[in-house]
Every structure is written in structure tokens, then in C-alpha cells.
Design an enzyme around this catalytic site. Structure first.
Site, PDB file in Angstrom:
ATOM      1  N   HIS A  53     -19.818  15.673 -12.428  1.00  0.00           N
ATOM      2  CA  HIS A  53     -20.895  14.690 -12.532  1.00  0.00           C
ATOM      3  C   HIS A  53     -21.486  14.409 -11.156  1.00  0.00           C
ATOM      4  O   HIS A  53     -20.777  14.308 -10.160  1.00  0.00           O
ATOM      5  CB  HIS A  53     -20.391  13.395 -13.176  1.00  0.00           C
ATOM      6  CG  HIS A  53     -20.034  13.559 -14.622  1.00  0.00           C
ATOM      7  ND1 HIS A  53     -19.232  12.661 -15.287  1.00  0.00           N
ATOM      8  CD2 HIS A  53     -20.366  14.513 -15.523  1.00  0.00           C
ATOM      9  CE1 HIS A  53     -19.092  13.054 -16.547  1.00  0.00           C
ATOM     10  NE2 HIS A  53     -19.762  14.172 -16.710  1.00  0.00           N
ATOM     11  N   HIS A 112     -20.329  12.161  -8.346  1.00  0.00           N
ATOM     12  CA  HIS A 112     -19.098  12.545  -7.648  1.00  0.00           C
ATOM     13  C   HIS A 112     -19.264  13.831  -6.843  1.00  0.00           C
ATOM     14  O   HIS A 112     -18.483  14.073  -5.918  1.00  0.00           O
ATOM     15  CB  HIS A 112     -17.944  12.703  -8.644  1.00  0.00           C
ATOM     16  CG  HIS A 112     -17.531  11.423  -9.292  1.00  0.00           C
ATOM     17  ND1 HIS A 112     -16.408  10.726  -8.928  1.00  0.00           N
ATOM     18  CD2 HIS A 112     -18.121  10.690 -10.283  1.00  0.00           C
ATOM     19  CE1 HIS A 112     -16.312   9.618  -9.661  1.00  0.00           C
ATOM     20  NE2 HIS A 112     -17.340   9.579 -10.487  1.00  0.00           N
ATOM     21  N   HIS A 135     -12.358  13.184 -19.584  1.00  0.00           N
ATOM     22  CA  HIS A 135     -13.674  12.728 -19.120  1.00  0.00           C
ATOM     23  C   HIS A 135     -14.613  13.935 -19.028  1.00  0.00           C
ATOM     24  O   HIS A 135     -15.758  13.880 -19.488  1.00  0.00           O
ATOM     25  CB  HIS A 135     -13.532  12.034 -17.775  1.00  0.00           C
ATOM     26  CG  HIS A 135     -14.795  11.434 -17.262  1.00  0.00           C
ATOM     27  ND1 HIS A 135     -15.413  10.356 -17.853  1.00  0.00           N
ATOM     28  CD2 HIS A 135     -15.574  11.770 -16.200  1.00  0.00           C
ATOM     29  CE1 HIS A 135     -16.510  10.047 -17.187  1.00  0.00           C
ATOM     30  NE2 HIS A 135     -16.641  10.891 -16.176  1.00  0.00           N
ATOM     31  N   HIS A 137     -14.610   4.235  -8.986  1.00  0.00           N
ATOM     32  CA  HIS A 137     -15.618   3.183  -9.185  1.00  0.00           C
ATOM     33  C   HIS A 137     -15.005   1.807  -8.964  1.00  0.00           C
ATOM     34  O   HIS A 137     -13.799   1.602  -9.128  1.00  0.00           O
ATOM     35  CB  HIS A 137     -16.184   3.234 -10.613  1.00  0.00           C
ATOM     36  CG  HIS A 137     -17.036   4.432 -10.898  1.00  0.00           C
ATOM     37  ND1 HIS A 137     -18.407   4.436 -10.721  1.00  0.00           N
ATOM     38  CD2 HIS A 137     -16.707   5.665 -11.342  1.00  0.00           C
ATOM     39  CE1 HIS A 137     -18.886   5.624 -11.057  1.00  0.00           C
ATOM     40  NE2 HIS A 137     -17.877   6.381 -11.434  1.00  0.00           N
TER      41      HIS A 137
END
Length: 360
Positions: free
Chosen positions: A149, A152, A204, A266
Site C-alpha cells: 500500500h 507504506h 491485510h 499508524h
């Protein structure tokens, strides 16, 4: 690469057509009960399909990169010094430096202070990471990417070009941008006295990895850089897997020592602890942690790190085996027990309740 050129024509036609159809129905001024019922049914049936189309566009095309660049610009304008105030952790010859990036992400520098060598974890804002590298006076030799993603992996290109000898590590299953050194489960990356083990934690994303810095060489606590698998009192969404897959990945983390420091991807602590209070309102460990987190956030201070021992006491996503949590959620479909199937069902129920809590 996480994307290759333009998406196929069929994807554009299907996505745009379906989106237009849904918008027409939703914005129609006619308010009869039958139309409202059809809207609700259509939304329920199309929500997952629309998400899959949007997620595919984000992860497989240039649109995801453009969205990331927009996020980056907005965050730099809103938080010129970062979204949170962080403090480095110093051990015997090792420094862990959290770097606040975007609106709530964390990148990290892991530094061998004697060799003056650094490893970057999930460097999504290359400018902020480079500024920390220069301030510390170290040489960047490796990038560890937990998953593909853009929030990141977005800084991989700029940093690997600037630091020509820098290696980019990650899972070959995940389409990491500018990946040079693929890693598998239990592979070890060595930089100076740093020994960092990759652990496969899919759920994820298909190729999600977490990185465990071994504390033995420097006689300190081990450090887990968990990306979007595990947060303080929370866990990541299951985008590319099942509840069983995510449960297995969380159990991988549960097998680590209580004194392991958790460095998440996060800053979600206050929100997550608020939800944990919904499902376990009598949990005193959660209440104490929430009070500390609220004091930290009042001053915009980071809540990292916690320890895995702490997380076991209040993180509901790590407590699916606990009778107290099972009883707190009340009777559900099927029997609840210690078997993996029942725990996976409980994990799904926690995610559903978490989404409802967030949307209130």
C-alpha cells in the site's frame, strides 16, 4: 511494481458504469418506499463489488499513486512538523526513531549507532525520512517494506535512487514498488549488529510481512515493526484474506515475548481503546492505558511503543481466546470456544462491531 500502466478497458467500463448507476439511484429525488427499498438492496449487494473495484484501482494502477501523492501534499501542508511528537528509544548501540508521516502513519529508522548504518521501515514520505537520515548523520543501507500500500511504500523510489547502495526488502507476493531483495518467512536481514527477522503475516494483504528486531545482540528488548497487522489495541483490516488467515497471523505475534516492543504503522491508539471499552467495559488495564493515551494525545505526543504484554491485556483482537471477551460479546451464531474456527468467527464479529462504532 504495485501497478503497471493503465487498467484494462473492461475495468474502466464496468467500474464507471456501475458507479454511475448507483449514483443515479441514490441522487434520484423520488422518495417512494419501493425505490428506497431498491436503493438499500442495491447498496448492500454492490458495496463489496464497488470496494473491490476501487481497491484494485488503488493497488494495481497509477490512480493509487496519484491518490497517495495527494495525501502526501495535504499532510505536509497540515502537519509541517509531523502529526505527532515522537521520542527515540536508545538501547546499547541501537536507536529506534519513529517518524510521523502523512496524517497518522509512522515510518521508522533503526540505527546501529556504532556503525552509523540505518534501516528504514515503511518510508512513505521520502522527504521526512531523508531529513531524519541527515539529522542523525547515518547511511541508509536498507528499506524494509511491510506491504505494498502506497502509504507504506510510497518513498521507496526516491530513497533507493538517492541512496544507490540501498536495498529494498519485502514480500515477492505483494508487488512492492522497487523491490530488490525478496524475503520469505523467517528470512533474516543483517545490518551491522542489527538482526531483523521477517515474519509472514498475510491477511491485510497477501504478502504482508512484519519485522522483528532481535534484542539479544544489544542486550535489549526485541522490537516488532507491525505495519498494518497490529496496532495499539487494534488490528488491520483483512483486504486480501479471510478471518482465519488474519487469526493465524495474529497468533504468530502472540507467540513472541511479553517484553517485545510494538511499533505499529499508524497512530490509532485513542480510537482503538475507545472501541475496546465497548466490548470489555470492565477491563481495568484498558482503562488505565486509555487515560495515559488521552494525556499523550492532548499534547499531540506519540503513543508508541507499547509492549505485547500490554496488548494481551486489553487488545480485543488478541483476546479471542479469552472467556471474558467471549462472554462480553454475548451469544452469537454457533458455539464459541477455543478452536480456530470459533475464534475466527469472533474476530469477524469484532471487526463488524468496530466498523459500526467508527461510523456512529
Amino acid at each position: 511494481m504495485a501497478w503497471q500502466g493503465w487498467p484494462g478497458p473492461w475495468l474502466w467500463v464496468t467500474g464507471c458504469g456501475l458507479l454511475l448507476f448507483v449514483c443515479v439511484l441514490l441522487l434520484s429525488p423520488r422518495g417512494c418506499r419501493a425505490r428506497r427499498g431498491r436503493r438499500g438492496l442495491l447498496m448492500a449487494r454492490s458495496q463489496r463489488l464497488l470496494f473491490r473495484i476501487g481497491y484494485s484501482l488503488y493497488t494495481r494502477t497509477w490512480l493509487g499513486y496519484l491518490f497517495y501523492r495527494q495525501q502526501l501534499r495535504r499532510a505536509r501542508n497540515r502537519y509541517p512538523k509531523g502529526h505527532s511528537k515522537t521520542q527515540p528509544c536508545l538501547f546499547n548501540g541501537v536507536k529506534v526513531l519513529p517518524i510521523p508521516v502523512l496524517s497518522d502513519n509512522y515510518s521508522y529508522l533503526i540505527i546501529d549507532t556504532q556503525a552509523r548504518l540505518a534501516v528504514a521501515v515503511d518510508p512513505s514520505d521520502p522527504r521526512a525520512v531523508q531529513a531524519s537520515i541527515e539529522k542523525e548523520g547515518v547511511t541508509l543501507v536498507a528499506i524494509l517494506c511491510t506491504h505494498k500500500h502506497w502509504d507504506h511504500s510510497g518513498g521507496n523510489r526516491d530513497l533507493s535512487r538517492r541512496h544507490r547502495d540501498c536495498r529494498v526488502y519485502g514480500s515477492p507476493q505483494d508487488g512492492i514498488p522497487y523491490l530488490t531483495h525478496p524475503l520469505c518467512h523467517q528470512d533474516v536481514v543483517s545490518v551491522g549488529q542489527l538482526q531483523i527477522r521477517a515474519l509472514a503475516t498475510p491477511g491485510h494483504t497477501q504478502g504482508h510481512l512484519v519485522y522483528l528486531l532481535d534484542g539479544e545482540p544489544y542486550k535489549g528488548p526485541s522490537c516488532l515493526f507491525s505495519g498494518d497487522l497490529l496496532f495499539l489495541s487494534g488490528c488491520g483490516r483483512t483486504f486480501e484474506g479471510t478471518a482465519e488467515t488474519m487469526l493465524s497471523s495474529l497468533d504468530t505475534v502472540l507467540g513472541l515475548g511479553d517484553d517485545t516492543l510494538l511499533w505499529p504503522g499508524h497512530e490509532y491508539a485513542e480510537e482503538n481503546l475507545g472501541f475496546a471499552g465497548v466490548v470489555e467495559p470492565e477491563n481495568l488495564a484498558r482503562e488505565r492505558k486509555l487515560q495515559w493515551v488521552q494525556r499523550q494525545r492532548m499534547e499531540r505526543k506519540s503513543t508508541c511503543p507499547s509492549t505485547l504484554g500490554e496488548e494481551r491485556s486489553y487488545n480485543p483482537f488478541l483476546r479471542t481466546h479469552c472467556l471474558a471477551l467471549q462472554e462480553a460479546l454475548g451469544p452469537g451464531p454457533g458455539s464459541v470456544g477455543d478452536d480456530d474456527c470459533s475464534r475466527a468467527q469472533l474476530l469477524e464479529e469484532l471487526r463488524r462491531l468496530k466498523d459500526m462504532h467508527k461510523n456512529k
